[in-house]
Design a protein around this motif. Structure first.
Motif, short mmCIF file in Angstrom:
data_model
loop_
_atom_site.label_atom_id
_atom_site.label_comp_id
_atom_site.label_asym_id
_atom_site.label_seq_id
_atom_site.Cartn_x
_atom_site.Cartn_y
_atom_site.Cartn_z
N MET A 268 28.81 23.60 29.18
CA MET A 268 28.09 24.99 29.88
C MET A 268 28.03 25.85 28.85
SD MET A 268 27.59 26.15 32.70
CE MET A 268 26.87 27.61 33.14
N TYR B 208 31.48 35.52 35.39
CA TYR B 208 31.59 33.98 34.89
C TYR B 208 33.19 33.68 35.04
CZ TYR B 208 27.22 34.27 32.64
OH TYR B 208 25.77 34.46 32.41
N GLN B 209 33.26 32.57 35.64
CA GLN B 209 34.78 31.73 35.68
C GLN B 209 35.08 30.63 35.04
OE1 GLN B 209 35.13 32.15 40.30
NE2 GLN B 209 33.28 31.32 39.98
N THR B 210 36.24 30.72 34.64
CA THR B 210 36.67 29.51 33.72
C THR B 210 37.61 28.33 34.73
OG1 THR B 210 38.58 30.79 32.83
CG2 THR B 210 36.28 30.56 31.56
N THR B 211 38.01 29.05 35.61
CA THR B 211 38.92 28.15 36.40
C THR B 211 38.49 27.41 37.73
OG1 THR B 211 39.42 30.18 37.82
CG2 THR B 211 40.66 29.86 35.77
N THR B 212 37.05 27.48 37.84
CA THR B 212 36.54 26.95 39.14
C THR B 212 35.41 25.80 38.58
OG1 THR B 212 34.83 28.34 39.69
CG2 THR B 212 37.07 28.72 40.46
N GLU B 213 35.06 25.15 39.69
CA GLU B 213 33.68 24.19 39.07
C GLU B 213 32.47 25.11 39.11
OE1 GLU B 213 35.07 22.04 42.40
OE2 GLU B 213 36.53 21.58 40.84
N ARG B 214 32.62 26.21 39.81
CA ARG B 214 31.23 27.14 39.78
C ARG B 214 31.42 27.93 38.50
NH1 ARG B 214 31.29 30.75 45.14
NH2 ARG B 214 29.60 31.74 43.82
N PRO B 215 30.59 27.90 37.71
CA PRO B 215 30.47 28.68 36.54
C PRO B 215 30.48 30.01 36.42
CG PRO B 215 28.55 27.29 36.39
CD PRO B 215 29.38 26.93 37.70
#
Length: 169
Positions: A1, A112-119
């Motif tokens: 990613m 932006y997320q680092t903990t889910t499948e949705r970036p």
């Protein structure tokens, strides 16, 4: 990613001294992990696409569509060459709104997320509430990323979520 450089710094090197040393590989890089960027023109096109997206949310694309090609080029060259005055002479138009409109239609943002499948999270967010109150960054976070705000309404200090607004700051 692929994440924006500011987010990578926050996640990987925020305790490092600045300037942050970055090694850029133009050949023999891990192509299964990284996208190959074919040219500087591709970067410029991506930047202009982001600017157009933000203007569509804020001004119904009216500002960017009224600009000439030379204005687009000046915006890009000012950013690329770290010339704030050159950049701001054009970007200022994208940041203004008529007083009678009470602000932008929507605020362009990306979380932006680092903990889910949705970036990342993007959704329509109005700058003014139905009762006429101006929204704050806290209001945006409460609506789109409630886990980022503690129950008493304070921001969590060790959050691993980074905001990257579509506008160049």
């Amino acid at each position: 990613m692929h994440y924006p450089i500011g987010l990578l710094f926050d996640l990987l090197a925020s305790s490092s001294a600045l300037p942050w040393n970055i090694t850029v590989h133009f050949k023999s890089f891990p192509e299964k992990d990284l996208l190959h960027c074919p040219s500087k023109d591709a970067i410029e096109a991506h930047f202009m696409s982001c600017m157009k997206e933000a203007d569509a949310l804020k001004h119904k694309s009216q500002v960017i569509n009224e600009m000439q090609k030379k204005d687009h080029k000046q915006l890009w060259m000012g950013l690329q060459n770290d010339r704030f005055d050159q950049f701001w002479a054009i970007n200022r138009k994208l940041m203004e709104y008529p007083a009678e409109e009470n602000g932008f239609r929507y605020i362009p943002f990306r979380i932006y997320q680092t903990t889910t499948e949705r970036p990342f999270i993007q959704k329509l967010f109005r700058p003014v509430a139905a009762d006429g109150q101006l929204h704050t960054l806290g209001d945006l976070l409460k609506e789109v990323c409630p886990s980022a705000v503690a129950p008493e309404g304070n921001m969590i200090s060790n959050i691993k979520t980074c905001l990257s607004f579509s506008e160049v700051k």
